[in-house]
Write a protein that holds these residues in place. Structure first.
Motif, mmCIF file in Angstrom:
data_model
loop_
_atom_site.group_PDB
_atom_site.id
_atom_site.type_symbol
_atom_site.label_atom_id
_atom_site.label_comp_id
_atom_site.label_asym_id
_atom_site.label_seq_id
_atom_site.Cartn_x
_atom_site.Cartn_y
_atom_site.Cartn_z
ATOM 1 N N VAL A 110 0.763 -1.120 -0.245
ATOM 2 C CA VAL A 110 -0.298 -0.075 0.108
ATOM 3 C C VAL A 110 0.953 1.266 -0.175
ATOM 4 O O VAL A 110 2.043 1.884 0.453
ATOM 5 C CB VAL A 110 -0.891 -0.115 1.503
ATOM 6 C CG1 VAL A 110 -1.625 1.026 0.959
ATOM 7 C CG2 VAL A 110 -1.932 -1.027 1.399
ATOM 8 N N SER A 111 0.767 2.358 -0.638
ATOM 9 C CA SER A 111 1.376 3.851 -0.632
ATOM 10 C C SER A 111 1.202 4.295 0.843
ATOM 11 O O SER A 111 -0.272 4.267 0.855
ATOM 12 C CB SER A 111 0.994 4.082 -2.062
ATOM 13 O OG SER A 111 1.089 3.071 -3.593
ATOM 14 N N PRO A 112 2.718 4.966 0.469
ATOM 15 C CA PRO A 112 1.911 5.995 1.757
ATOM 16 C C PRO A 112 1.029 7.032 1.325
ATOM 17 O O PRO A 112 0.986 6.804 0.061
ATOM 18 C CB PRO A 112 3.872 6.792 1.390
ATOM 19 C CG PRO A 112 3.963 5.964 0.647
ATOM 20 C CD PRO A 112 3.591 4.856 0.079
ATOM 21 N N PRO A 113 0.561 7.702 2.291
ATOM 22 C CA PRO A 113 -0.034 9.003 1.178
ATOM 23 C C PRO A 113 0.701 9.622 0.375
ATOM 24 O O PRO A 113 1.851 9.841 0.439
ATOM 25 C CB PRO A 113 -0.665 9.635 3.028
ATOM 26 C CG PRO A 113 -0.362 8.584 3.963
ATOM 27 C CD PRO A 113 0.957 7.684 3.513
ATOM 28 N N ARG A 114 0.349 10.288 -0.506
ATOM 29 C CA ARG A 114 0.638 11.128 -1.386
ATOM 30 C C ARG A 114 1.718 12.169 0.059
ATOM 31 O O ARG A 114 0.198 13.191 0.134
ATOM 32 C CB ARG A 114 -0.230 11.603 -2.761
ATOM 33 C CG ARG A 114 -0.502 10.767 -3.629
ATOM 34 C CD ARG A 114 -1.399 11.234 -4.551
ATOM 35 N NE ARG A 114 -2.353 10.154 -5.154
ATOM 36 C CZ ARG A 114 -1.418 9.505 -6.081
ATOM 37 N NH1 ARG A 114 -0.306 10.478 -7.092
ATOM 38 N NH2 ARG A 114 -1.718 8.451 -6.885
ATOM 39 N N SER A 115 2.431 12.989 -0.783
ATOM 40 C CA SER A 115 3.015 14.019 -0.447
ATOM 41 C C SER A 115 2.863 15.773 -1.265
ATOM 42 O O SER A 115 1.988 15.355 -2.589
ATOM 43 C CB SER A 115 4.704 13.616 -0.175
ATOM 44 O OG SER A 115 5.242 13.199 -1.385
#
Ligand SMILES: [Fe+2]
Length: 318
Positions: free
Chosen positions: A198-203
């Protein structure tokens, strides 16, 4: 939305010190009850005329729905956490626990301590993956609805009395030990691998400055505290700086509109960090102009306010 029952993930007759009777009762009377109530509350909520129903009624039903949904999800995870020998950890999961807790043994002691602390109380003990930080964390949830936003629990210990009372009475220590020796580490590892995808929250996305490197306020602090020489330039716009009350300790203010004049006073042998108010434009533009002129320059992400938000030292801006 109609939530469907999940089959039991573990095979109750294979468990060590947890009888089929205990698991069957838990599955039927607690998990099943949560699922049925979840469906009933969801139907009730969906049937409401939300334009005329008092907000408090909508809120009460919605909260109840959240609690029941989490109870359902966590019970499914609890049953899926059981069925192993509690001892056989692959290098992948043992390595992950060692990376985030120091050692598997330290993880185990922390997890058990959280569970022991709920003796006489109720709740969940969870091992959760945090995509934002790329790490695992243990935590205790004192009710079904308490969870870490964005976290993905991969191991769950049910500390509600119904999970053990039939077999262990009030002896939670024996129940916790039984849970630990039945953990199915293969299943935990599979969930861990899924969770890490799961990708981290978008920066913050600033495509116009994608080729300008940034530095975090924490990294700037580390550079300063390690004694590394760094030129910190506050390039907040003049109209802003005239009413600013403070400035980052160790920084000098320079008018971003006159960068061509002052850049010659900087050294090309030491890194340069620029920043503006929030880190959006001026600080990035200044860093880009300095890089073009051959300086090792980066902009500080989040700018002046991110520095203040982490309690970075400031002084009066005279
Ligand atoms: Fe339960």
């Amino acid at each position: 939305m109609n939530y469907r029952i999940a089959p039991l993930f573990c095979r109750p007759w294979t468990l060590n010190g947890m009888s089929p009777r205990l698991i069957e009762s838990h599955y039927e009377h607690n998990y099943g009850a949560a699922l049925n109530r979840l469906n009933s509350v969801t139907s009730e909520l969906e049937a409401l005329d939300v334009k005329t129903t008092p907000a408090q009624v909508i809120s009460r039903l919605s909260r109840e729905q959240t609690t029941l949904l989490n109870s359902t999800l966590l019970h499914e995870l609890y049953f899926a956490s059981l069925g192993g020998d509690g001892r056989t950890l692959s290098d992948t999961i043992a390595g992950a626990l060692t990376r985030d807790f120091g050692s598997v043994d330290r993880w185990r002691h922390e997890f058990i301590a959280l569970a022991e602390a709920l003796t006489g109380d109720s709740g969940w003990i969870l091992l959760t993956w945090l995509p934002r930080d790329g790490r695992l964390i243990n935590h205790s949830a004192s009710d079904h609805a308490e969870s870490i936003a964005g976290g993905i629990p991969i191991l769950a210990l049910d500390m509600y009395e119904h999970a053990y009372h039939i077999e262990y009475g009030a002896n939670t220590t024996a129940y916790i030990a039984a849970f630990m020796r039945n953990i199915h580490w293969g299943a935990v590892e599979a969930r861990y691998i899924d969770a890490t995808k799961v990708s981290p929250p978008r920066s913050l996305d600033q495509p116009e400055f994608s080729d300008v490197p940034s530095i975090t306020p924490e990294e700037v602090q580390e550079m300063l505290s390690s004694g590394k020489r760094v030129q910190i330039i506050d390039t907040r716009p003049r109209h802003y700086s005239t009413r600013a009350q403070d400035i980052v300790e160790g920084a000098v203010w320079r008018d971003p509109e006159r960068i061509e004049e002052w850049m010659a006073s900087l050294s090309k042998d030491e890194p340069v960090v620029t920043f503006c108010v929030y880190g959006f434009h001026i600080g990035c533009q200044s860093a880009a102009a300095l890089r073009k002129a051959g300086f090792d320059a980066r902009y500080m992400a989040g700018g002046h306010y991110a520095w203040k938000a982490i309690k970075g030292p400031v002084k009066l801006f005279a």
